[in-house]
Design an enzyme around this catalytic site. Structure first.
Site, PDB file in Angstrom:
ATOM      1  N   TRP A  20      -4.840 -21.416  67.289  1.00  0.00           N
ATOM      2  CA  TRP A  20      -6.156 -21.668  68.274  1.00  0.00           C
ATOM      3  C   TRP A  20      -7.194 -21.583  66.975  1.00  0.00           C
ATOM      4  CZ3 TRP A  20      -7.308 -21.141  73.418  1.00  0.00           C
ATOM      5  CH2 TRP A  20      -8.616 -20.885  73.616  1.00  0.00           C
ATOM      6  N   HIS A  50      -1.716 -15.247  69.152  1.00  0.00           N
ATOM      7  CA  HIS A  50      -1.631 -16.051  70.030  1.00  0.00           C
ATOM      8  C   HIS A  50      -0.964 -17.534  69.439  1.00  0.00           C
ATOM      9  CE1 HIS A  50      -3.305 -13.186  72.641  1.00  0.00           C
ATOM     10  NE2 HIS A  50      -3.866 -12.577  71.343  1.00  0.00           N
ATOM     11  N   HIS A  54       3.580 -17.838  73.925  1.00  0.00           N
ATOM     12  CA  HIS A  54       3.100 -16.367  73.719  1.00  0.00           C
ATOM     13  C   HIS A  54       2.489 -15.835  75.117  1.00  0.00           C
ATOM     14  CE1 HIS A  54      -0.930 -18.123  73.554  1.00  0.00           C
ATOM     15  NE2 HIS A  54      -1.436 -16.851  73.882  1.00  0.00           N
ATOM     16  N   ASP A  56      -0.224 -12.505  76.674  1.00  0.00           N
ATOM     17  CA  ASP A  56      -1.306 -12.125  76.486  1.00  0.00           C
ATOM     18  C   ASP A  56      -1.261 -10.483  76.862  1.00  0.00           C
ATOM     19  OD1 ASP A  56      -2.688 -14.199  75.448  1.00  0.00           O
ATOM     20  OD2 ASP A  56      -3.984 -14.511  77.290  1.00  0.00           O
ATOM     21  N   HIS A  60      -6.075  -7.807  74.708  1.00  0.00           N
ATOM     22  CA  HIS A  60      -6.672  -9.140  74.163  1.00  0.00           C
ATOM     23  C   HIS A  60      -8.086  -9.217  74.756  1.00  0.00           C
ATOM     24  CE1 HIS A  60      -6.859 -13.238  72.725  1.00  0.00           C
ATOM     25  NE2 HIS A  60      -6.562 -13.785  73.896  1.00  0.00           N
ATOM     26  N   HIS A 160      -8.906 -15.064  82.818  1.00  0.00           N
ATOM     27  CA  HIS A 160      -8.237 -13.829  82.106  1.00  0.00           C
ATOM     28  C   HIS A 160      -8.846 -12.435  82.884  1.00  0.00           C
ATOM     29  CE1 HIS A 160      -7.392 -16.440  78.620  1.00  0.00           C
ATOM     30  NE2 HIS A 160      -6.494 -15.578  78.317  1.00  0.00           N
ATOM     31  N   GLU A 172       1.297 -18.283  77.949  1.00  0.00           N
ATOM     32  CA  GLU A 172       0.571 -19.324  77.801  1.00  0.00           C
ATOM     33  C   GLU A 172       1.465 -20.268  76.753  1.00  0.00           C
ATOM     34  OE1 GLU A 172      -3.791 -17.695  77.971  1.00  0.00           O
ATOM     35  OE2 GLU A 172      -2.868 -17.054  76.317  1.00  0.00           O
TER      36      GLU A 172
HETATM   37  N1  LIG Z   1      -7.404 -16.592  69.480  1.00  0.00           N
HETATM   38  C1  LIG Z   1      -8.464 -16.755  70.035  1.00  0.00           C
HETATM   39  C2  LIG Z   1      -9.553 -16.485  69.096  1.00  0.00           C
HETATM   40  C3  LIG Z   1     -10.803 -16.657  69.767  1.00  0.00           C
HETATM   41  C4  LIG Z   1     -10.984 -16.902  70.931  1.00  0.00           C
HETATM   42  C5  LIG Z   1      -9.927 -17.019  71.981  1.00  0.00           C
HETATM   43  C6  LIG Z   1      -8.705 -16.868  71.132  1.00  0.00           C
HETATM   44  C7  LIG Z   1      -7.718 -16.767  72.227  1.00  0.00           C
HETATM   45  O1  LIG Z   1      -6.374 -16.487  71.824  1.00  0.00           O
HETATM   46  C8  LIG Z   1      -7.862 -17.205  73.789  1.00  0.00           C
HETATM   47  C9  LIG Z   1      -6.572 -17.629  74.537  1.00  0.00           C
HETATM   48  N2  LIG Z   1      -7.005 -16.957  75.613  1.00  0.00           N
HETATM   49  C10 LIG Z   1      -5.345 -17.091  74.229  1.00  0.00           C
HETATM   50  O2  LIG Z   1      -4.934 -16.212  74.741  1.00  0.00           O
HETATM   51  O3  LIG Z   1      -4.714 -17.806  73.551  1.00  0.00           O
HETATM   52 ZN   LIG Z   2      -5.113 -15.971  77.045  1.00  0.00          ZN
HETATM   53 ZN   LIG Z   3      -3.210 -15.712  74.047  1.00  0.00          ZN
END
Ligand SMILES: Nc1ccccc1C(=O)C[C@H](N)C(=O)O
Ligand SMILES: [Zn+2]
Ligand SMILES: [Zn+2]
Length: 207
Positions: A20, A50, A54, A56, A60, A160, A172
């Site tokens: 990410w 993440h 993976h 959540d 998170h 979410h 995800e």
């Molecule tokens: N790692 C991040 C950093 C900043 C903002 C969002 C994320 C996420 O992980 C978002 C996504 N909802 C996720 O579950 O992978």
């Molecule tokens: Zn997520």
């Molecule tokens: Zn995630």
């Protein structure tokens, strides 16, 4: 009993797995070699939680939410239905079929993340109404083949939050390009990391 057919729907974890944006990339290295220890090779890993395929934990996106070691495991060991949602910019309840008997997980096959060496620029919008629909149908887990159930730059995380509000769970980054729509058994268990807000999983479908 006939031999099990197992379909791996997990991403590979290595230094090329796209993180990410801004997160810690995945890194595995041998910290001690067999030559050094005289007996064994020992590795170490560093990674955003993440990463790749993976789940959540509600923690998170909710400070009071469940942590990964508190999450029910039956959600991730169940009958799952793979549903084709290809070519849709927005996925709503109207795009989902009536779930087959006994299914408690729905995996949405959008095929919108074909190059898993790159973080995708866009992916479909998932309507928050899906969470309500899931609750009404007894579906506890939603799996998506993209990095998030919300859009990359969302701060409100409507999907979410809607899932959490309705007691639904999120998986995800599954890979479904090679999977025919239909019903399978799913296994996608998180690691028991105390206090964590997410965990990579080895996700498989089998029948
Ligand atoms: N790692 C991040 C950093 C900043 C903002 C969002 C994320 C996420 O992980 C978002 C996504 N909802 C996720 O579950 O992978
Ligand atoms: Zn997520
Ligand atoms: Zn995630």
């Amino acid at each position: 009993m006939a031999k099990k057919e197992i379909f791996d729907i997990s991403m590979e974890l290595n230094a090329e797995t796209p993180e990410w944006p801004g997160d810690r990339p995945f890194e595995y290295s041998l910290s001690v070699t067999k030559e050094q220890s005289g007996s064994v090779n020992v590795g170490e890993i560093k990674s955003s939680t993440h990463m790749g395929t993976h789940i959540d934990a509600p923690f998170h996106y909710d400070d009071d939410g469940l942590k990964i070691e508190e999450m029910p495991l039956d959600v991730y060991l169940t009958s799952a239905q793979v549903v084709d949602v290809q070519e849709l910019g927005e996925v709503g309840v109207e795009n989902l079929p009536e779930p087959e008997e006994g299914v408690t997980a729905i995996l949405l096959k959008s095929c919108s993340w074909s190059d898993r060496q790159q973080f995708p620029e866009t992916w479909p919008v998932f309507s928050g109404a899906i969470a309500e629909w899931m609750k009404a149908k007894g579906i506890r887990l939603l799996g998506v083949d993209v990095p998030s159930v919300d859009q990359q730059h969302s701060k409100e995380l409507p999907m979410h939050q809607s899932m959490n509000k309705h007691g639904r769970y999120i998986l995800e980054g599954v890979v479904l390009d090679h999977i025919e729509p239909g019903v399978y058994q799913l296994a996608a268990l998180p690691l028991k990391i105390t206090g964590a807000e997410g965990s990579p999983v080895r996700a498989v479908l089998y029948r």
